[in-house]
Write a protein that holds these residues in place. Structure first.
Motif, PDB file in Angstrom:
ATOM      1  N   GLY A  62      -5.505  -4.991  -5.147  1.00  0.00           N
ATOM      2  CA  GLY A  62      -4.417  -4.406  -5.913  1.00  0.00           C
ATOM      3  C   GLY A  62      -4.828  -3.748  -7.210  1.00  0.00           C
ATOM      4  N   THR A  80      -3.050   0.527   0.276  1.00  0.00           N
ATOM      5  CA  THR A  80      -2.076   1.382  -0.417  1.00  0.00           C
ATOM      6  C   THR A  80      -0.961   0.515  -0.971  1.00  0.00           C
ATOM      7  OG1 THR A  80      -0.838   1.788   1.625  1.00  0.00           O
ATOM      8  CG2 THR A  80      -2.541   3.404   1.025  1.00  0.00           C
ATOM      9  N   GLU A  81      -0.251   1.052  -1.956  1.00  0.00           N
ATOM     10  CA  GLU A  81       0.919   0.373  -2.499  1.00  0.00           C
ATOM     11  C   GLU A  81       1.996   1.401  -2.805  1.00  0.00           C
ATOM     12  OE1 GLU A  81       0.031  -1.602  -6.189  1.00  0.00           O
ATOM     13  OE2 GLU A  81       0.082   0.272  -7.348  1.00  0.00           O
ATOM     14  N   ARG A  82       3.231   0.933  -2.832  1.00  0.00           N
ATOM     15  CA  ARG A  82       4.362   1.765  -3.232  1.00  0.00           C
ATOM     16  C   ARG A  82       4.577   1.573  -4.719  1.00  0.00           C
ATOM     17  NH1 ARG A  82       7.849   2.049   1.998  1.00  0.00           N
ATOM     18  NH2 ARG A  82       9.578   2.673   0.657  1.00  0.00           N
TER      19      ARG A  82
END
Length: 221
Positions: A62, A80-82
């Motif tokens: 993260g 991936t992250e939002r």
């Protein structure tokens, strides 16, 4: 989309996705919902509003990518992250076939800051938007017509990490020189007054769809 005879264009106000694949892969790792400002055979212009929910790459734990040391930035495991786009919105301009897009940035209160030439693979149109691949090297351009290269260290590291061959890097550098020639001549879009553009206040912020990573485009519809 509207159009006929193989020429399909989005109308102003429609929502599409502006996406980037990971270098050398078909996996989408950046996805930004945008609103169409103009879509003609000569120019695509889209608006990414403040607070738009986007997809961005991060390290597997993260950590933001830019916090990873440069030597391992492109080899460390990623996911991936939002996340919401913070700060002012971004107007993105792209001409079909150009190996770059030009982004406009403002400070608060609509004080124009700069253009940003993002060197990238020419965009491929698909039913829900456009796909491209970032080429690391970028150029900042200022209202006084001055300019400077950006991210040359990342461009060099991408080559050392095997994400870009010597031949591809040479093509990217050539594309950058072509962009510099456009800047030096103060050609489109720098002389076109886009810094005075404003979004329609009735536009709502586009939503990030659940299937934002659906099969990347290969050919235009």
């Amino acid at each position: 989309m509207t159009g006929s005879g193989g020429s399909q264009h989005w109308a102003p106000g429609e929502h599409i996705l502006w996406r980037y694949r990971g270098n050398g892969t078909e996996d989408v790792h950046i996805c930004r919902p945008v609103t169409v400002v103009q879509d003609t055979p000569d120019l695509l212009a889209v608006w990414m509003a403040p607070d738009t929910e986007c997809v961005r790459p991060v390290l597997a734990d993260g950590t933001p990518v830019h916090e990873e040391p440069l030597a391992t930035r492109y080899t460390a495991a990623r996911t991936t992250e939002r996340a919401r786009w913070s700060g002012s919105g971004v107007l993105k301009l792209a001409r079909p076939g150009d190996p770059w897009s030009v982004w406009l940035f403002w400070e608060r209160g609509w004080r124009f800051r700069s253009w940003y030439v993002n060197l990238e693979e020419p965009r491929v149109r698909w039913a829900g938007g456009f796909d491209s691949e970032d080429h690391f090297l970028d150029i900042s351009v200022y209202p006084d017509h001055s300019w400077l290269w950006r991210d040359e260290d990342e461009f060099a590291q991408a080559q050392r990490s095997g994400l870009m061959s010597t031949e591809q890097a040479a093509r990217v550098r050539t594309a950058g020189q072509r962009a510099v020639e456009r800047i030096m001549a103060w050609g489109a879009p720098f002389a076109d007054g886009w810094e005075n553009w404003r979004p329609d206040p009735a536009w709502r912020v586009p939503e990030l769809p659940a299937d934002w990573d659906r099969t990347p485009a290969h050919t235009a519809p």
